[in-house]
Design a protein around this motif. Structure first.
Motif, mmCIF file in Angstrom:
data_model
loop_
_atom_site.group_PDB
_atom_site.id
_atom_site.type_symbol
_atom_site.label_atom_id
_atom_site.label_comp_id
_atom_site.label_asym_id
_atom_site.label_seq_id
_atom_site.Cartn_x
_atom_site.Cartn_y
_atom_site.Cartn_z
ATOM 1 N N HIS A 43 0.803 -1.229 0.000
ATOM 2 C CA HIS A 43 0.000 0.000 0.000
ATOM 3 C C HIS A 43 0.839 1.284 0.000
ATOM 4 C CE1 HIS A 43 -4.107 -1.324 -0.232
ATOM 5 N NE2 HIS A 43 -3.820 -2.321 0.580
ATOM 6 N N PRO A 44 1.853 1.423 0.844
ATOM 7 C CA PRO A 44 2.636 2.665 0.766
ATOM 8 C C PRO A 44 3.395 2.802 -0.556
ATOM 9 C CG PRO A 44 3.265 1.370 2.708
ATOM 10 C CD PRO A 44 2.249 0.590 1.970
ATOM 11 N N GLN A 45 3.898 1.685 -1.065
ATOM 12 C CA GLN A 45 4.599 1.730 -2.351
ATOM 13 C C GLN A 45 3.645 2.155 -3.463
ATOM 14 O OE1 GLN A 45 6.667 -1.930 -3.193
ATOM 15 N NE2 GLN A 45 7.456 -2.065 -1.115
ATOM 16 N N ALA A 46 2.450 1.578 -3.450
ATOM 17 C CA ALA A 46 1.453 1.923 -4.465
ATOM 18 C C ALA A 46 1.037 3.384 -4.331
ATOM 19 C CB ALA A 46 0.241 1.014 -4.346
ATOM 20 N N ALA A 47 0.892 3.866 -3.114
ATOM 21 C CA ALA A 47 0.499 5.266 -2.910
ATOM 22 C C ALA A 47 1.543 6.211 -3.496
ATOM 23 C CB ALA A 47 0.304 5.542 -1.420
ATOM 24 N N ARG A 48 2.818 5.882 -3.289
ATOM 25 C CA ARG A 48 3.885 6.727 -3.873
ATOM 26 C C ARG A 48 3.828 6.697 -5.398
ATOM 27 N NH1 ARG A 48 6.615 4.696 0.570
ATOM 28 N NH2 ARG A 48 7.557 2.972 -0.586
ATOM 29 N N LEU A 49 3.632 5.506 -5.955
ATOM 30 C CA LEU A 49 3.538 5.401 -7.415
ATOM 31 C C LEU A 49 2.350 6.180 -7.955
ATOM 32 C CD1 LEU A 49 4.405 1.668 -8.150
ATOM 33 C CD2 LEU A 49 5.620 3.678 -8.973
ATOM 34 N N LEU A 50 1.213 6.068 -7.281
ATOM 35 C CA LEU A 50 0.017 6.782 -7.739
ATOM 36 C C LEU A 50 0.219 8.287 -7.688
ATOM 37 C CD1 LEU A 50 -2.753 4.544 -6.135
ATOM 38 C CD2 LEU A 50 -1.979 4.564 -8.515
ATOM 39 N N LEU A 51 0.923 8.776 -6.674
ATOM 40 C CA LEU A 51 1.231 10.210 -6.613
ATOM 41 C C LEU A 51 2.149 10.616 -7.763
ATOM 42 C CD1 LEU A 51 1.770 10.823 -2.797
ATOM 43 C CD2 LEU A 51 -0.029 11.772 -4.252
ATOM 44 N N GLU A 52 3.123 9.785 -8.063
ATOM 45 C CA GLU A 52 4.018 10.073 -9.179
ATOM 46 C C GLU A 52 3.264 10.064 -10.509
ATOM 47 O OE1 GLU A 52 7.243 11.025 -9.316
ATOM 48 O OE2 GLU A 52 7.094 11.209 -7.139
ATOM 49 N N VAL A 53 2.333 9.149 -10.662
ATOM 50 C CA VAL A 53 1.523 9.109 -11.881
ATOM 51 C C VAL A 53 0.691 10.380 -11.986
ATOM 52 C CG1 VAL A 53 -0.418 7.945 -13.017
ATOM 53 C CG2 VAL A 53 1.475 6.599 -12.087
ATOM 54 N N ASP A 54 0.065 10.782 -10.879
ATOM 55 C CA ASP A 54 -0.718 12.024 -10.895
ATOM 56 C C ASP A 54 0.149 13.208 -11.304
ATOM 57 O OD1 ASP A 54 -3.047 10.748 -10.113
ATOM 58 O OD2 ASP A 54 -2.843 11.297 -7.995
ATOM 59 N N ARG A 55 1.348 13.261 -10.750
ATOM 60 C CA ARG A 55 2.262 14.360 -11.070
ATOM 61 C C ARG A 55 2.651 14.316 -12.549
ATOM 62 N NH1 ARG A 55 6.189 13.588 -7.279
ATOM 63 N NH2 ARG A 55 4.928 14.768 -5.823
ATOM 64 N N ALA A 56 2.984 13.130 -13.042
ATOM 65 C CA ALA A 56 3.394 12.988 -14.450
ATOM 66 C C ALA A 56 2.255 13.358 -15.388
ATOM 67 C CB ALA A 56 3.855 11.559 -14.720
ATOM 68 N N VAL A 57 1.047 12.931 -15.064
ATOM 69 C CA VAL A 57 -0.103 13.234 -15.920
ATOM 70 C C VAL A 57 -0.402 14.727 -15.889
ATOM 71 C CG1 VAL A 57 -2.594 12.878 -16.182
ATOM 72 C CG2 VAL A 57 -1.086 10.918 -15.803
ATOM 73 N N SER A 58 -0.335 15.345 -14.718
ATOM 74 C CA SER A 58 -0.643 16.779 -14.639
ATOM 75 C C SER A 58 0.395 17.622 -15.372
ATOM 76 C CB SER A 58 -0.769 17.229 -13.183
ATOM 77 O OG SER A 58 0.484 17.197 -12.542
ATOM 78 N N LEU A 59 1.625 17.137 -15.404
ATOM 79 C CA LEU A 59 2.689 17.870 -16.105
ATOM 80 C C LEU A 59 2.868 17.388 -17.540
ATOM 81 C CD1 LEU A 59 5.392 17.906 -13.278
ATOM 82 C CD2 LEU A 59 3.870 19.779 -13.952
ATOM 83 N N THR A 60 2.086 16.410 -17.931
ATOM 84 C CA THR A 60 2.223 15.717 -19.223
ATOM 85 C C THR A 60 3.686 15.377 -19.489
ATOM 86 O OG1 THR A 60 2.323 17.774 -20.499
ATOM 87 C CG2 THR A 60 0.151 16.742 -20.218
ATOM 88 N N ASP A 61 4.307 14.842 -18.467
ATOM 89 C CA ASP A 61 5.717 14.472 -18.524
ATOM 90 C C ASP A 61 5.822 12.960 -18.356
ATOM 91 O OD1 ASP A 61 8.514 14.480 -18.388
ATOM 92 O OD2 ASP A 61 8.459 14.721 -16.216
ATOM 93 N N LEU A 62 6.143 12.284 -19.443
ATOM 94 C CA LEU A 62 6.273 10.831 -19.379
ATOM 95 C C LEU A 62 7.606 10.466 -18.754
ATOM 96 C CD1 LEU A 62 5.154 8.076 -19.963
ATOM 97 C CD2 LEU A 62 6.225 8.188 -22.208
ATOM 98 N N ASN A 63 7.527 9.712 -17.712
ATOM 99 C CA ASN A 63 8.696 9.276 -16.980
ATOM 100 C C ASN A 63 8.834 7.771 -17.200
ATOM 101 O OD1 ASN A 63 10.526 8.472 -15.017
ATOM 102 N ND2 ASN A 63 9.683 9.812 -13.441
#
Length: 126
Positions: A43-63
């Motif tokens: 769960h904590p690992q997934a939460a960090r990934l989901l936050l990173e996905v949100d950040r990448a999508v909002s910045l339209t920055d593919l990581n």
């Protein structure tokens, strides 16, 4: 003194054996313990990934490493879920049901995040 206070150890009622239901609950708890631990680690690992996905999508920055990390996590959680389902196939317990739901929700969240990244990847290719 009352009669119950004067009973010798041999006169005391024999201790009862655990009921079948209690034994089943204990067995289920022992069999489920590793998966409870795995979920609490995921769960904590997934939460960090989901936050990173949100950040990448909002910045339209593919990581790219984020995509790989998400794929790896989905694969590992799915493997843990498959192991859980195999071990608990014959168990009937609300604990089993709760853990099955937790695995499903976690995978759905991760897969939804992957779908959001796929849209971002498709947009980058155009």
């Amino acid at each position: 003194m009352a009669d119950h206070e004067q009973q010798s150890p041999s006169q005391r009622p024999a201790s009862r054996l655990p009921s079948d239901a209690r034994r089943a609950r204990r067995e289920a708890k022992l069999r489920l313990a590793p998966y409870v631990t795995k979920l609490s680690d995921w769960h904590p690992q997934a939460a960090r990934l989901l936050l990173e996905v949100d950040r990448a999508v909002s910045l339209t920055d593919l990581n790219r490493p984020l995509v790989e990390a998400l794929e790896t996590t989905i694969g590992a959680v799915a493997a843990d879920q498959a192991g859980f389902l195999a071990i608990t196939a014959e168990l009937r317990s609300s604990r089993v049901d709760d853990l099955a739901k937790s695995f499903s929700r976690l995978l759905l969240d991760l897969q939804a995040a992957r779908a959001r990244l796929v849209v971002l990847v498709d947009g980058e290719k155009k």
